[in-house]
Write an enzyme that holds these catalytic residues in place. Sequence first.
Site, short mmCIF file in Angstrom:
data_model
loop_
_atom_site.label_atom_id
_atom_site.label_comp_id
_atom_site.label_asym_id
_atom_site.label_seq_id
_atom_site.Cartn_x
_atom_site.Cartn_y
_atom_site.Cartn_z
N TYR A 64 -4.34 -1.34 -6.43
CA TYR A 64 -3.94 -0.70 -5.12
C TYR A 64 -2.54 -0.73 -5.17
O TYR A 64 -1.89 0.40 -4.62
CB TYR A 64 -4.75 -1.52 -4.00
N SER A 107 1.49 3.13 2.09
CA SER A 107 0.73 1.90 2.49
C SER A 107 2.01 1.02 2.78
O SER A 107 3.14 1.08 2.12
CB SER A 107 -0.24 1.43 1.43
#
Length: 252
Positions: free
Chosen positions: A157, A144
């Site tokens: 996250y 990410s």
Amino acid sequence: MRGLFDLTGKTALVTGAGRGLGQAIAVGLAEAGADVVLVTNRTPADETKRRIEAAGRKAIVLQADVGDRSRLAGLIDSAVGEFERLDILVNNAGIIRRTPAADHAYEDWQEVLDVNLNSVFTLSQLAGRQMIEQGSGKIINIASMLSFQGGINVPGYTASKHAVAGLTKALANEWALKGVQVNAIAPGYMATDNTEALRGDPVRSRQILERIPAGRWGSDQDLVGAAVFLASSASDYVSGHVLCVDGGWMVR
């Protein structure tokens, strides 16, 4: 040149394959020649399976919550039992919980780590054993932009995606000599369910788009070429790399 990207005769397992990025990657691998094991939790993968079969490849669907470690060995066993080998693993399944860190529930933190990180390690370990025995294999983890940055209101996250980048490099160091390449794709700001809240916020959406040189949110199709490259022999000398597919976000 086409042969470098040909996946004919290969078997891939893709988690989170029912929709979005996982669906696009699974179909892209099939269009390059691979048969695909589709792992999904709550989202049906019937449409993904139909598209793969329309491309002339085989697909099977396995239902499992990858956050439940007890289910993971069965996924690899089923893939090998059906296709006799496993050549490509795509660890795509992921979840996000948006809460300020001061109020972030531990249960949310743990659930995100179980799905986004612990499943990646366990599936990579299980698939890696099979690939080492075969003498070849490709593992592709989905990282990410928050593998590099801190984000806002997403501590679990962010922690998980930083760890995925590090785990990618650690496994690559151990397995490259054994014919197994481990790499990651770091998608930029993609138009997926995980970014729905951001896209629905006029201020944050404008701020994000202003930083992306390409001037748009990414689509699931933007990842397909990168996934086929990292799954194919074209990337045999690429190991431990985190490939940003981000419209230029990281260079601005």
